[in-house]
Design a protein around this motif. Structure first.
Motif, mmCIF file in Angstrom:
data_model
loop_
_atom_site.group_PDB
_atom_site.id
_atom_site.type_symbol
_atom_site.label_atom_id
_atom_site.label_comp_id
_atom_site.label_asym_id
_atom_site.label_seq_id
_atom_site.Cartn_x
_atom_site.Cartn_y
_atom_site.Cartn_z
ATOM 1 N N ALA A 1 0.888 -1.362 -0.111
ATOM 2 C CA ALA A 1 0.005 -0.086 -0.032
ATOM 3 C C ALA A 1 0.687 1.119 0.024
ATOM 4 N N LEU A 2 1.878 1.202 0.793
ATOM 5 C CA LEU A 2 2.771 2.309 0.574
ATOM 6 C C LEU A 2 3.651 2.559 -0.320
ATOM 7 N N ASN A 3 3.871 1.471 -0.933
ATOM 8 C CA ASN A 3 4.631 1.340 -2.237
ATOM 9 C C ASN A 3 3.901 2.101 -3.412
ATOM 10 N N ILE A 4 2.466 1.441 -3.627
ATOM 11 C CA ILE A 4 1.887 2.011 -4.661
ATOM 12 C C ILE A 4 1.602 3.653 -4.492
ATOM 13 N N MET A 5 1.503 4.074 -3.468
ATOM 14 C CA MET A 5 1.217 5.309 -3.067
ATOM 15 C C MET A 5 2.568 6.310 -3.244
ATOM 16 N N ALA B 1 5.162 1.621 -10.585
ATOM 17 C CA ALA B 1 3.910 1.823 -10.132
ATOM 18 C C ALA B 1 2.885 0.417 -10.866
ATOM 19 N N PHE B 2 3.216 0.340 -12.218
ATOM 20 C CA PHE B 2 2.610 -0.900 -13.020
ATOM 21 C C PHE B 2 2.968 -2.069 -12.169
ATOM 22 N N ALA B 3 3.938 -2.456 -12.127
ATOM 23 C CA ALA B 3 4.484 -3.593 -11.495
ATOM 24 C C ALA B 3 3.904 -3.666 -10.185
ATOM 25 N N THR B 4 3.831 -2.787 -9.204
ATOM 26 C CA THR B 4 3.244 -2.953 -7.972
ATOM 27 C C THR B 4 1.707 -3.038 -8.186
ATOM 28 N N ILE C 1 -1.837 6.468 7.659
ATOM 29 C CA ILE C 1 -0.721 7.310 6.951
ATOM 30 C C ILE C 1 -1.081 7.617 5.760
ATOM 31 N N LEU C 2 -1.820 6.572 4.870
ATOM 32 C CA LEU C 2 -2.055 6.819 3.823
ATOM 33 C C LEU C 2 -3.405 7.962 3.632
ATOM 34 N N ALA C 3 -4.176 7.948 4.338
ATOM 35 C CA ALA C 3 -5.172 8.935 4.354
ATOM 36 C C ALA C 3 -4.659 10.610 4.619
ATOM 37 N N PHE D 1 9.235 10.523 2.110
ATOM 38 C CA PHE D 1 8.838 10.048 3.402
ATOM 39 C C PHE D 1 8.411 8.346 3.310
ATOM 40 N N ILE D 2 7.716 8.127 2.304
ATOM 41 C CA ILE D 2 7.238 6.638 2.342
ATOM 42 C C ILE D 2 8.621 5.878 2.055
#
Length: 422
Positions: free
Chosen positions: A182-186, A231-234, A258-260, A293-294
């Protein structure tokens, strides 16, 4: 009547004379204004690499003719690094399209900017004439740096696929932390926005160069490819999480919070950009800060999960090895460039790139220790029914060892008991 006719002729002559005087005045004024639309001065290249003790020929191009003579004078930021010959140049009035040769002599390794002033003012746009000269020790090291750059780019690009293959071969994503994904795609979405915005948007590029007139666009095509491909691979990996066995795992409340928060920052800064309170370039910078930050926090959930499970089964070590390779080569390239250009200040001064590189390497080393040292004896657990003919097996056809959890029905407690069979 003759008198009246004479008066009208006189007035007509005066009007004609006045019109002629006005036209002459306009012509005189126009001739006195510097014509910057049809004439220009520019270098054939602004970024130049020169070997130490090498003389490099630079061409200054003149387009069109100026109605007055100009004097071009160079101001060298670091005269101990590079020298120009000549440092002043006279542009005669009335000349047409031509070019002027300037010699750049590399004195010692390093970077130096060269600014040019043109007198009289108004004929050449301010900041239009500049050079960035890098004096290097060795061309061979420059080639090494170039090759290393493409190798670590390839390693980082391929690093996503071992995890995808592991998920596919196991038909399971158990062992892969969803918070990490989730953090990676963000992060990669924000990185893609930053790269695509600066690379494709002419308006944002104009804004950038207005702030940094002598700057270079920090985003290249390979940056755009890497971020969008990542992003595509994630997304592919996340899709696997939706269709393969996951044992009820979901994104944690902490990660969602965190994502919100990050999503809220993106929405607010986006609205401010639409309302012209901030520039779109600033919006992209906020996106890059989120990515930064991510990068600092995204590995923590997976490391904690491996520790709690006392196993790295399901977490591809191939991903880590390739990521470590890319990170190591990235820092190696920085060392090569710092030596070749005698630029150790930039090496240690660029905390973001250097710090992130070391931080990622530290986590990669920790993951390798978890896989090869701390939990190397860990086996994969496979749940089967007691009647399953595979319940006595302890290894798969491809040589992987696992512990079989035999599922037996407990009639007294009305539940299934799991019995481990080696």
């Amino acid at each position: 009547m003759a008198g009246v006719e004479t008066v009208f002729k006189s007035r007509g002559a005066c009007a004609s004379s006045s019109h002629t005087l006005n036209m002459c005045f306009v012509v005189v004024v126009l001739l006195g204004i510097p014509s910057v639309m049809s004439q220009s001065l520019s270098f054939t290249e602004n970024d130049i690499k020169v070997l130490q003790e090498e003389v490099y020929q630079i061409k200054l191009l003149q387009t069109g003719a100026y109605n007055t003579s100009l004097k071009v004078a160079a101001t060298i930021q670091h005269p101990d690094i590079v020298q120009l010959d000549p440092q002043t140049l006279d542009i005669p009035a009335g000349g047409g399209d031509t070019s002027y040769d300037i010699s750049a002599h590399g004195i010692s390794p390093g970077h130096s900017e060269i600014y040019f002033t043109v007198t009289p003012d108004g004929y050449v746009q301010k900041d239009a004439l500049f050079l960035r000269i890098t004096v290097m020790i060795s061309k061979a090291l420059n080639y090494v740096s170039y090759i290393v750059g493409w190798v670590y780019f390839a390693a980082w690009s391929v690093s996503f696929y071992p995890q995808i293959y592991t998920n596919y071969s196991r038909k399971s994503v158990v062992g892969l932390n969803f918070d990490f994904l989730a953090l990676n795609i963000m992060g990669f979405t924000m990185y893609s926005l930053f790269n695509c915005g600066l690379y494709f948007s002419k308006a944002i590029q104009i804004n950038y160069f207005n702030r940094f007139p002598r700057g270079l666009n920090p985003v290249q095509l390979n940056d755009v490819f890497f971020s969008t491909h990542a992003a595509f691979a994630t997304i592919i990996t996340i899709t696997q999480c939706c269709i393969y066995e996951r044992e009820g795992q979901r994104v944690s409340t902490v990660a969602r919070s965190i994502l919100a928060t990050m999503f809220l920052v993106v929405i607010i800064t986006g609205i401010l950009s639409v309302a012209h309170v901030i520039e779109w370039l600033d919006f992209l910078y906020y996106c890059s800060y989120i990515k930064l930050f991510i990068t600092f926090i995204k590995y923590l959930p997976q490391a904690i999960m491996n520790y709690r499970r006392k196993s790295t089964v399901g977490w591809s070590i191939g991903n880590i090895i390739l990521d470590f390779t890319g990170g190591f080569l990235s820092i190696f390239q920085m060392v090569v460039n710092a030596y070749n250009y005698n630029d150790w200040v930039s090496f240690f001064g660029d905390f973001t790139k250097f710090g992130l590189g070391l931080f990622s390497l530290a986590f990669d080393i920790f993951f390798m220790l978890q896989h090869y040292v701390f939990y190397r004896e860990a086996k994969e657990f496979v749940r089967v029914n007691s009647s399953d003919e595979r319940s006595d097996a302890s290894s798969s056809s491809d040589g992987r060892e696992y512990v079989v959890l035999v599922q037996n029905w407990n009639a007294d407690e009305k539940k299934y008991d799991l019995e481990a069979k080696a």
